[in-house]
Design a protein around this motif. Structure first.
Motif, PDB file in Angstrom:
ATOM      1  N   THR A  77     -13.344  43.102-109.099  1.00  0.00           N
ATOM      2  CA  THR A  77     -12.008  42.973-108.451  1.00  0.00           C
ATOM      3  C   THR A  77     -12.147  42.415-107.144  1.00  0.00           C
ATOM      4  O   THR A  77     -12.759  42.739-106.252  1.00  0.00           O
ATOM      5  N   GLU A  78     -11.888  41.190-107.069  1.00  0.00           N
ATOM      6  CA  GLU A  78     -11.911  40.037-105.971  1.00  0.00           C
ATOM      7  C   GLU A  78     -10.777  39.061-105.856  1.00  0.00           C
ATOM      8  O   GLU A  78     -10.200  38.686-106.892  1.00  0.00           O
ATOM      9  N   ALA A  79     -10.596  38.812-104.754  1.00  0.00           N
ATOM     10  CA  ALA A  79      -9.127  37.946-104.671  1.00  0.00           C
ATOM     11  C   ALA A  79      -9.519  36.518-105.252  1.00  0.00           C
ATOM     12  O   ALA A  79     -10.734  36.053-104.891  1.00  0.00           O
ATOM     13  N   PRO A  80      -8.779  36.043-106.072  1.00  0.00           N
ATOM     14  CA  PRO A  80      -9.344  34.697-106.829  1.00  0.00           C
ATOM     15  C   PRO A  80      -8.926  33.379-105.888  1.00  0.00           C
ATOM     16  O   PRO A  80      -9.852  32.603-105.677  1.00  0.00           O
ATOM     17  N   GLU A  81      -7.875  33.345-105.398  1.00  0.00           N
ATOM     18  CA  GLU A  81      -7.683  32.370-104.132  1.00  0.00           C
ATOM     19  C   GLU A  81      -7.527  32.780-102.836  1.00  0.00           C
ATOM     20  O   GLU A  81      -6.666  33.890-102.835  1.00  0.00           O
ATOM     21  N   HIS A  82      -8.078  32.339-102.058  1.00  0.00           N
ATOM     22  CA  HIS A  82      -8.257  32.968-100.567  1.00  0.00           C
ATOM     23  C   HIS A  82      -8.367  31.994 -99.822  1.00  0.00           C
ATOM     24  O   HIS A  82      -9.369  31.007 -99.866  1.00  0.00           O
ATOM     25  N   TYR A  83      -8.111  32.121 -98.268  1.00  0.00           N
ATOM     26  CA  TYR A  83      -8.392  31.712 -97.040  1.00  0.00           C
ATOM     27  C   TYR A  83     -10.105  31.932 -96.957  1.00  0.00           C
ATOM     28  O   TYR A  83     -10.328  32.985 -97.152  1.00  0.00           O
ATOM     29  N   TYR A  84     -10.908  31.215 -96.467  1.00  0.00           N
ATOM     30  CA  TYR A  84     -12.165  31.454 -95.907  1.00  0.00           C
ATOM     31  C   TYR A  84     -12.708  30.433 -95.002  1.00  0.00           C
ATOM     32  O   TYR A  84     -12.876  29.316 -95.370  1.00  0.00           O
ATOM     33  N   ASN A  85     -12.895  30.937 -93.742  1.00  0.00           N
ATOM     34  CA  ASN A  85     -13.168  30.084 -92.657  1.00  0.00           C
ATOM     35  C   ASN A  85     -14.142  31.000 -91.814  1.00  0.00           C
ATOM     36  O   ASN A  85     -13.718  31.857 -90.964  1.00  0.00           O
ATOM     37  N   VAL A  86     -15.251  30.876 -91.732  1.00  0.00           N
ATOM     38  CA  VAL A  86     -16.432  31.585 -91.213  1.00  0.00           C
ATOM     39  C   VAL A  86     -17.122  30.939 -90.010  1.00  0.00           C
ATOM     40  O   VAL A  86     -17.656  29.747 -90.044  1.00  0.00           O
ATOM     41  N   LYS A  87     -16.954  31.725 -88.848  1.00  0.00           N
ATOM     42  CA  LYS A  87     -17.848  31.002 -87.651  1.00  0.00           C
ATOM     43  C   LYS A  87     -19.473  31.571 -87.948  1.00  0.00           C
ATOM     44  O   LYS A  87     -19.556  32.852 -88.204  1.00  0.00           O
ATOM     45  N   HIS A  88     -20.475  30.651 -87.747  1.00  0.00           N
ATOM     46  CA  HIS A  88     -21.841  30.847 -88.064  1.00  0.00           C
ATOM     47  C   HIS A  88     -22.591  30.114 -87.065  1.00  0.00           C
ATOM     48  O   HIS A  88     -23.528  29.132 -87.505  1.00  0.00           O
ATOM     49  N   THR A  89     -22.397  30.119 -85.911  1.00  0.00           N
ATOM     50  CA  THR A  89     -22.905  29.150 -84.762  1.00  0.00           C
ATOM     51  C   THR A  89     -24.109  29.934 -83.987  1.00  0.00           C
ATOM     52  O   THR A  89     -25.013  29.462 -83.596  1.00  0.00           O
ATOM     53  N   GLY A  90     -24.317  31.461 -84.106  1.00  0.00           N
ATOM     54  CA  GLY A  90     -25.179  32.168 -83.374  1.00  0.00           C
ATOM     55  C   GLY A  90     -26.652  31.898 -83.822  1.00  0.00           C
ATOM     56  O   GLY A  90     -27.235  31.671 -82.725  1.00  0.00           O
ATOM     57  N   LEU A  91     -26.903  31.654 -84.973  1.00  0.00           N
ATOM     58  CA  LEU A  91     -28.283  31.439 -85.125  1.00  0.00           C
ATOM     59  C   LEU A  91     -28.728  29.965 -85.004  1.00  0.00           C
ATOM     60  O   LEU A  91     -29.857  29.792 -84.542  1.00  0.00           O
ATOM     61  N   VAL A  92     -27.698  29.298 -85.130  1.00  0.00           N
ATOM     62  CA  VAL A  92     -28.130  27.828 -84.816  1.00  0.00           C
ATOM     63  C   VAL A  92     -28.184  27.503 -83.393  1.00  0.00           C
ATOM     64  O   VAL A  92     -28.986  26.964 -82.994  1.00  0.00           O
ATOM     65  N   GLY A  93     -27.583  28.474 -82.663  1.00  0.00           N
ATOM     66  CA  GLY A  93     -27.546  28.586 -81.068  1.00  0.00           C
ATOM     67  C   GLY A  93     -29.196  28.757 -80.884  1.00  0.00           C
ATOM     68  O   GLY A  93     -29.724  28.635 -79.613  1.00  0.00           O
ATOM     69  N   LEU A  94     -29.795  29.706 -81.515  1.00  0.00           N
ATOM     70  CA  LEU A  94     -31.214  30.043 -81.286  1.00  0.00           C
ATOM     71  C   LEU A  94     -32.082  29.058 -81.614  1.00  0.00           C
ATOM     72  O   LEU A  94     -33.429  29.390 -81.726  1.00  0.00           O
ATOM     73  N   GLY A  95     -31.619  28.056 -82.511  1.00  0.00           N
ATOM     74  CA  GLY A  95     -32.815  27.119 -83.104  1.00  0.00           C
ATOM     75  C   GLY A  95     -32.948  26.763 -84.551  1.00  0.00           C
ATOM     76  O   GLY A  95     -33.498  25.949 -85.133  1.00  0.00           O
ATOM     77  N   LEU A  96     -31.782  27.585 -85.331  1.00  0.00           N
ATOM     78  CA  LEU A  96     -31.857  27.232 -86.776  1.00  0.00           C
ATOM     79  C   LEU A  96     -31.425  25.947 -87.251  1.00  0.00           C
ATOM     80  O   LEU A  96     -30.483  25.428 -86.549  1.00  0.00           O
TER      81      LEU A  96
END
Ligand code: USQ
Length: 384
Positions: free
Chosen positions: A324-343
């Motif tokens: 059971t999961e939404a077939p069509e949906h909005y998806y915009n994720v912030k993922h800057t924390g680990l890049v900020g540490l050097g990833l």
């Protein structure tokens, strides 16, 4: 630093232990071998043969000259857990030691109860061990992007600045997970945040996306250091499964139309994210959250990528979605924390997909094709 890796015999725990040891940390791994037990229960085996933990540790010592300490036991056994933490005296504990399959948790009532009890109570025992033995230990906990679900707003890193009726506050980001497994990670996050607030513990919750790939520079040194590679419909994850299905000449099993979008991460980035989190600890009392993913792709997009790269015909099949999961949906994720540490992320590349075709090709005789099709249905859990 001294780092204890819980679940250190698993798909990600073992490569993490090797990566940290390679970078000069003193590493111990703790495991109850539950993951090998699920294989026996489900009648499957890792696509790539894996050695016992003792043989893995001996091989690493032979090749690197470095020692990894092994502990065999269960987080539900508080006496054992306290003993291991007291004896090893870690600066950081990396916690992978949970039942991590969404379909497994949805098989029936027993599997749901097992998963919730195992994951939530194991983590609670760990929080007590840290608080009572050494509250300075930094807990690095594996959460999941699935904690958030697919909300119709941007996904922040764990926290949300909220305004309501003219007042504002910083609250944990609202969660809407999609399985009893994913729910355990939400419950863990709440318990951990509470202990940071109430007892001054320090923790990093890493909300990880779907991991793909099977090799890190250390596991690739020797076949005896290989980590597991799951292809079955219960523990195999989407990109890895599509690669395996392509090599076997089986249709790629897209659930629904494949319009659902997820965050992904390369296994080499997983182990590096853990190193970065360990080497840059949260402050005492801080509950720090990072979204541990590097790119977003739709399931249909993943299938197309694999099919495009495979040097032969590939069939893509749209199955009725067992989940059971939404077939069509909005998806915009912030993922800057680990890049900020050097990833420095490895984004999904043709080279990586092609290297996975080779790994699968060498081991395809080990696949039981009957285990490829999904049998666990989210609504089916009610009938058992
Ligand atoms: N899917 C297919 N076909 C398949 C398998 C999966 O279309 O053959 C779809 C699923 O419907 C789902 C997506 O692919 O929309 C991801 O499924 P998955 O089985 O690859 O991953 P998931 O169940 O979400 O769980 C995995 C790990 C879990 C981790 C999670 C990260 O097993 O431990 O927490 O990925 S996340 O997805 O961000 O929550």
């Amino acid at each position: 630093m001294r780092v204890l890796v819980l679940g250190g015999d698993g798909y990600l725990g073992w490569p993490t232990a090797l990566h940290l040891s390679d970078k000069g940390h003193e590493v111990a791994v703790l495991d109850n071998f539950a993951r090998r037990g699920y294989d026996a229960e489900l009648g499957v085996e890792s696509l790539v043969p894996i050695e016992s933990l003792a043989d893995r540790i001996a091989t690493w010592r032979e090749l690197s000259g470095r020692t990894i300490t092994g502990y065999e036991g269960d987080l539900l056994d508080a006496e054992f857990l306290f003993g291991a933490v007291r004896e090893f005296a870690p600066d950081a504990i990396v916690h992978y030691a949970e039942q991590r399959s969404a379909p497994y948790s949805m098989i029936d009532r027993e599997h749901a109860v097992y998963t919730q009890h195992n994951n939530v109570v194991g983590t609670l025992n760990l929080l007590y061990a840290i608080a009572e033995l050494d509250p300075a230990i930094h807990l690095v906990k594996l959460g999941t992007m699935g904690e958030y679900g697919t909300p119709n707003i941007d996904i922040e890193e764990g926290w949300l600045e909220l305004e309501h009726n003219g007042r504002s506050d910083r609250v944990l980001f609202p969660k809407r997970p999609g399985s009893f497994y994913h729910l355990t990670k939400v419950h863990d996050s709440h318990n951990i945040e509470f202990t940071c607030r109430a007892w001054g513990l320090r923790a990093t919750d890493l909300n990880q996306g779907i991991v793909y790939g099977q090799q890190t520079p250390q596991t690739a040194l020797d076949p005896r250091l290989a980590t597991r590679f799951d292809y079955d419909a219960v523990f195999g994850t989407v990109l890895n499964r599509f690669v395996i299905q392509a090599v076997l000449g089986q249709p790629l099993t897209v659930y629904g139309k494949g319009t659902q979008t997820r965050g992904l991460i390369d296994i080499r980035d997983t182990v590096e994210c853990i190193r970065l989190a360990v080497e840059h600890p949260a402050e005492p009392g801080e509950f720090r959250v990072f979204n541990q993913m590097t790119e977003s792709l739709s399931v249909a997009g993943i299938a197309d990528l694999v099919a495009d790269r495979f040097p032969g015909p590939v069939q893509i099949e749209q199955l009725e979605n067992p989940r059971t999961e939404a077939p069509e949906h909005y998806y915009n994720v912030k993922h800057t924390g680990l890049v900020g540490l050097g990833l420095e992320p490895h984004l999904l590349s043709d080279t990586l997909i092609e290297s996975m075709f080779d790994i699968v090709g060498a081991n395809k005789h080990r696949v039981n094709p009957e285990k490829l099709r999904p049998t666990v249905r989210w609504r089916g859990a009610l009938k058992a």
